[in-house]
Design a protein around this motif. Structure first.
Motif, PDB file in Angstrom:
ATOM      1  N   TYR A  79       0.971  -0.838   0.096  1.00  0.00           N
ATOM      2  CA  TYR A  79      -0.410   0.027  -0.387  1.00  0.00           C
ATOM      3  C   TYR A  79       0.619   0.886  -0.148  1.00  0.00           C
ATOM      4  CZ  TYR A  79       0.969   0.206   5.255  1.00  0.00           C
ATOM      5  OH  TYR A  79       1.563  -0.270   6.021  1.00  0.00           O
ATOM      6  N   LYS A  80      -0.019   2.710  -0.225  1.00  0.00           N
ATOM      7  CA  LYS A  80       1.188   3.269  -0.474  1.00  0.00           C
ATOM      8  C   LYS A  80       0.402   4.374   1.024  1.00  0.00           C
ATOM      9  CE  LYS A  80      -1.396   5.056  -4.371  1.00  0.00           C
ATOM     10  NZ  LYS A  80      -2.473   5.550  -5.481  1.00  0.00           N
ATOM     11  N   ASP A  81       1.651   4.747   1.700  1.00  0.00           N
ATOM     12  CA  ASP A  81       1.851   5.802   2.428  1.00  0.00           C
ATOM     13  C   ASP A  81       2.687   6.634   2.138  1.00  0.00           C
ATOM     14  OD1 ASP A  81       2.179   6.961   4.954  1.00  0.00           O
ATOM     15  OD2 ASP A  81       3.649   4.984   5.917  1.00  0.00           O
ATOM     16  N   ASN A  82       2.210   8.292   2.234  1.00  0.00           N
ATOM     17  CA  ASN A  82       2.470   9.004   0.897  1.00  0.00           C
ATOM     18  C   ASN A  82       3.201   8.661  -0.068  1.00  0.00           C
ATOM     19  OD1 ASN A  82       1.609  10.950   3.625  1.00  0.00           O
ATOM     20  ND2 ASN A  82       3.849  10.186   4.795  1.00  0.00           N
ATOM     21  N   ASP A  83       4.739   9.086  -0.112  1.00  0.00           N
ATOM     22  CA  ASP A  83       5.285   8.576  -1.351  1.00  0.00           C
ATOM     23  C   ASP A  83       6.444   7.603  -1.110  1.00  0.00           C
ATOM     24  OD1 ASP A  83       4.633  11.186  -2.789  1.00  0.00           O
ATOM     25  OD2 ASP A  83       6.638  12.052  -1.868  1.00  0.00           O
ATOM     26  N   LYS A  84       6.111   6.473   0.085  1.00  0.00           N
ATOM     27  CA  LYS A  84       6.506   5.455   0.125  1.00  0.00           C
ATOM     28  C   LYS A  84       6.026   3.954  -0.446  1.00  0.00           C
ATOM     29  CE  LYS A  84      10.192   6.928   3.719  1.00  0.00           C
ATOM     30  NZ  LYS A  84      10.264   6.823   4.360  1.00  0.00           N
ATOM     31  N   ILE A  85       6.075   3.208  -0.424  1.00  0.00           N
ATOM     32  CA  ILE A  85       5.105   1.455  -0.524  1.00  0.00           C
ATOM     33  C   ILE A  85       5.670   1.031   0.734  1.00  0.00           C
ATOM     34  CG2 ILE A  85       4.668  -0.424  -1.765  1.00  0.00           C
ATOM     35  CD1 ILE A  85       5.118   1.170  -4.393  1.00  0.00           C
ATOM     36  N   LYS A  86       4.930   0.720   1.212  1.00  0.00           N
ATOM     37  CA  LYS A  86       5.103  -0.319   2.720  1.00  0.00           C
ATOM     38  C   LYS A  86       3.748  -1.656   2.133  1.00  0.00           C
ATOM     39  CE  LYS A  86       5.865   3.602   6.090  1.00  0.00           C
ATOM     40  NZ  LYS A  86       5.330   4.034   7.026  1.00  0.00           N
ATOM     41  N   GLU A 112       6.430 -20.124  -4.111  1.00  0.00           N
ATOM     42  CA  GLU A 112       6.989 -18.678  -4.274  1.00  0.00           C
ATOM     43  C   GLU A 112       7.432 -18.477  -5.488  1.00  0.00           C
ATOM     44  OE1 GLU A 112      10.700 -16.090  -2.025  1.00  0.00           O
ATOM     45  OE2 GLU A 112      10.117 -18.095  -1.154  1.00  0.00           O
ATOM     46  N   LEU A 113       7.358 -17.069  -6.096  1.00  0.00           N
ATOM     47  CA  LEU A 113       7.861 -16.605  -7.699  1.00  0.00           C
ATOM     48  C   LEU A 113       8.931 -15.913  -7.911  1.00  0.00           C
ATOM     49  CD1 LEU A 113       4.444 -17.435  -9.484  1.00  0.00           C
ATOM     50  CD2 LEU A 113       6.126 -18.924 -10.193  1.00  0.00           C
ATOM     51  N   GLY A 114      10.332 -16.419  -8.784  1.00  0.00           N
ATOM     52  CA  GLY A 114      11.758 -15.160  -8.612  1.00  0.00           C
ATOM     53  C   GLY A 114      11.116 -14.275  -9.390  1.00  0.00           C
ATOM     54  N   SER A 115      10.542 -14.267 -10.496  1.00  0.00           N
ATOM     55  CA  SER A 115       9.594 -13.081 -10.952  1.00  0.00           C
ATOM     56  C   SER A 115       8.380 -12.235  -9.668  1.00  0.00           C
ATOM     57  CB  SER A 115       8.357 -13.379 -12.486  1.00  0.00           C
ATOM     58  OG  SER A 115       7.548 -14.681 -11.453  1.00  0.00           O
ATOM     59  N   PHE A 116       8.165 -12.524  -8.539  1.00  0.00           N
ATOM     60  CA  PHE A 116       7.379 -11.255  -7.770  1.00  0.00           C
ATOM     61  C   PHE A 116       8.611 -10.897  -7.246  1.00  0.00           C
ATOM     62  CE2 PHE A 116       2.685 -13.288  -8.134  1.00  0.00           C
ATOM     63  CZ  PHE A 116       2.590 -13.413  -9.238  1.00  0.00           C
ATOM     64  N   ASN A 117       9.266 -11.659  -6.316  1.00  0.00           N
ATOM     65  CA  ASN A 117      10.204 -11.431  -5.425  1.00  0.00           C
ATOM     66  C   ASN A 117      11.453  -9.884  -6.185  1.00  0.00           C
ATOM     67  OD1 ASN A 117       9.586 -12.993  -3.869  1.00  0.00           O
ATOM     68  ND2 ASN A 117      11.100 -14.604  -4.606  1.00  0.00           N
ATOM     69  N   GLU A 118      11.037 -10.377  -8.113  1.00  0.00           N
ATOM     70  CA  GLU A 118      12.000  -9.004  -8.428  1.00  0.00           C
ATOM     71  C   GLU A 118      11.211  -7.850  -8.762  1.00  0.00           C
ATOM     72  OE1 GLU A 118      14.824  -7.388 -11.046  1.00  0.00           O
ATOM     73  OE2 GLU A 118      15.099  -9.550  -9.813  1.00  0.00           O
ATOM     74  N   THR A 119      10.293  -8.598  -9.152  1.00  0.00           N
ATOM     75  CA  THR A 119       9.132  -7.058  -9.331  1.00  0.00           C
ATOM     76  C   THR A 119       8.283  -6.315  -8.221  1.00  0.00           C
ATOM     77  OG1 THR A 119       7.682  -7.868 -10.414  1.00  0.00           O
ATOM     78  CG2 THR A 119       6.279  -7.036  -9.441  1.00  0.00           C
ATOM     79  N   ILE A 120       8.960  -6.753  -6.807  1.00  0.00           N
ATOM     80  CA  ILE A 120       8.832  -6.737  -5.452  1.00  0.00           C
ATOM     81  C   ILE A 120       9.900  -5.576  -5.379  1.00  0.00           C
ATOM     82  CG2 ILE A 120       9.270  -6.963  -2.945  1.00  0.00           C
ATOM     83  CD1 ILE A 120       7.071  -9.202  -3.477  1.00  0.00           C
ATOM     84  N   LYS A 121      11.235  -5.707  -5.367  1.00  0.00           N
ATOM     85  CA  LYS A 121      12.240  -4.460  -5.374  1.00  0.00           C
ATOM     86  C   LYS A 121      12.582  -3.946  -5.985  1.00  0.00           C
ATOM     87  CE  LYS A 121      15.901  -8.979  -4.734  1.00  0.00           C
ATOM     88  NZ  LYS A 121      16.444 -10.189  -5.254  1.00  0.00           N
ATOM     89  N   VAL A 162      11.848  -0.182  -4.959  1.00  0.00           N
ATOM     90  CA  VAL A 162      13.051   1.299  -5.876  1.00  0.00           C
ATOM     91  C   VAL A 162      13.128   2.416  -6.264  1.00  0.00           C
ATOM     92  CG1 VAL A 162      15.249   0.729  -7.373  1.00  0.00           C
ATOM     93  CG2 VAL A 162      15.527  -0.971  -6.083  1.00  0.00           C
ATOM     94  N   ASN A 163      11.666   1.930  -7.962  1.00  0.00           N
ATOM     95  CA  ASN A 163      11.054   2.796  -7.320  1.00  0.00           C
ATOM     96  C   ASN A 163       9.654   3.255  -7.579  1.00  0.00           C
ATOM     97  OD1 ASN A 163      13.403   3.753  -9.452  1.00  0.00           O
ATOM     98  ND2 ASN A 163      12.953   1.343  -9.984  1.00  0.00           N
ATOM     99  N   THR A 164       9.337   3.368  -6.136  1.00  0.00           N
ATOM    100  CA  THR A 164       8.684   3.245  -6.077  1.00  0.00           C
ATOM    101  C   THR A 164       6.515   4.765  -7.468  1.00  0.00           C
ATOM    102  OG1 THR A 164       8.945   5.565  -4.733  1.00  0.00           O
ATOM    103  CG2 THR A 164       8.828   3.324  -3.853  1.00  0.00           C
TER     104      THR A 164
END
Length: 316
Positions: free
Chosen positions: A8-15, A109-118, A122-124
């Motif tokens: 979820y979004k919290d101001n300019d961050k994703i938490k 668990e999927l590697g593509s999901f973990n990569e997207t989370i990273k 990095v680029n919220t």
């Protein structure tokens, strides 16, 4: 491992929150993505009631026809797609987008999901809605498919080198390796074909953000290029299979040639032995003092003559 992740979004961050109770404390407008990793039925029921959606069961995702993998309503998208693990096992994933919130459901668990989370952390700014996360997941998945194709190509090249080095003693293990690689390339091709169909439906969606259309188009182009690579992989494997069968035929021909030469070499001595093994009463050589040595010498002479003839013809 069961895990619930609410981004979820919290101001300019994703938490990220990891409890279903967090839904009561968050504003729906702030929620971007809810990822369900092998969660309980109770958690799914709670989420279905919260978002007014229907999360498909594993059996439904696996048995659904290819033509029905995409469903669009007035305010939501439901899509099913298969993601590949590094060991080429297939993992069905259910995607639901409603009110700009993406919900994904899968059992491993999927590697593509973990990569997207990273990438999200990095680029919220590049992930303002669930639609953006969905496109990023597809982009990452296509990149992973490209890596799998590259790995498979390396395996084909390695196998080709092994067959070349072992050209004089090929065995059935090479053929089994070729078959295994053909299965892997087929799985990859089916996987990217599945992505192509789903993304093509995204392009047709009326309420899919227009700003994401170019990225979807680029994914389609990348998929088309992957089709070319898989076709090239099939061609190389067909060539390797033909090469293997050709080497097997050559090896068999060598064996048959050896047996043929041996038979021809022993044919004249056998004929001579048969002739002098007859017990007719009026055989001139029957009482020769040196008849035995004559027969042996005749056998040796004919054998050497046959070998000399084969040498001249370069059959040996």
């Amino acid at each position: 491992m069961s895990e619930l992740r609410i981004f979820y979004k919290d101001n300019d961050k994703i938490k990220v929150a990891k409890t279903i109770g967090a839904l009561k404390e968050l504003d729906k407008k702030d929620i971007i993505w809810i990822d369900l990793l092998d969660v309980s039925d109770k958690t799914e029921d709670t989420l279905e009631g919260f978002l007014k959606i229907d999360i498909q069961e594993d059996e439904e995702m696996e048995e659904i026809e290819m033509s029905s993998r995409y469903i669009q309503t007035d305010d939501s998208i439901v899509a099913n797609s298969n993601f590949l693990h590094s060991n080429f096992e297939i993992e069905p994933v259910n995607f639901i987008v409603k009110n700009n919130i993406l919900v994904t459901s899968h059992d491993a668990e999927l590697g593509s999901f973990n990569e997207t989370i990273k990438r999200m952390f990095v680029n919220t700014r590049n992930f303002p809605s669930g639609f953006h996360v969905l496109v990023a997941l597809m982009e990452t998945r296509v990149e992973k498919d490209a890596d799998l194709i590259e790995d498979t190509t390396d395996m084909i090249t390695k196998l080709s080198d092994e067959i070349t080095k072992a050209s004089d003693h090929v065995d059935e293990d090479f053929l089994l390796q070729i078959k295994d690689l053909q299965e892997k390339v087929t799985i990859i091709r089916q996987n990217i074909m599945d992505k192509q169909r789903v993304i093509s439906n995204f392009l047709k969606c009326d309420f899919f953000p227009q700003e994401l259309q170019p990225r979807l188009t680029m994914i389609i182009k990348d998929i088309n290029s992957l089709f070319d690579y898989t076709r090239f992989g099939f061609d190389r494997l067909d060539y390797l299979q033909d090469t293997f069968l050709g080497l097997v035929n050559i090896e068999q021909n060598k064996i048959i040639k050896i047996f043929t030469v041996i038979n021809i070499i022993f044919l004249p001595p056998t004929l001579i032995a048969s002739m002098y093994g007859m017990n007719f009463e009026n055989m001139p050589e029957l009482h020769w003092t040196h008849g035995y040595l004559w027969a042996i010498g005749l056998m040796i002479a004919f054998t050497l003559a046959v070998l000399g003839y084969f040498r001249i013809k370069k059959w040996l």
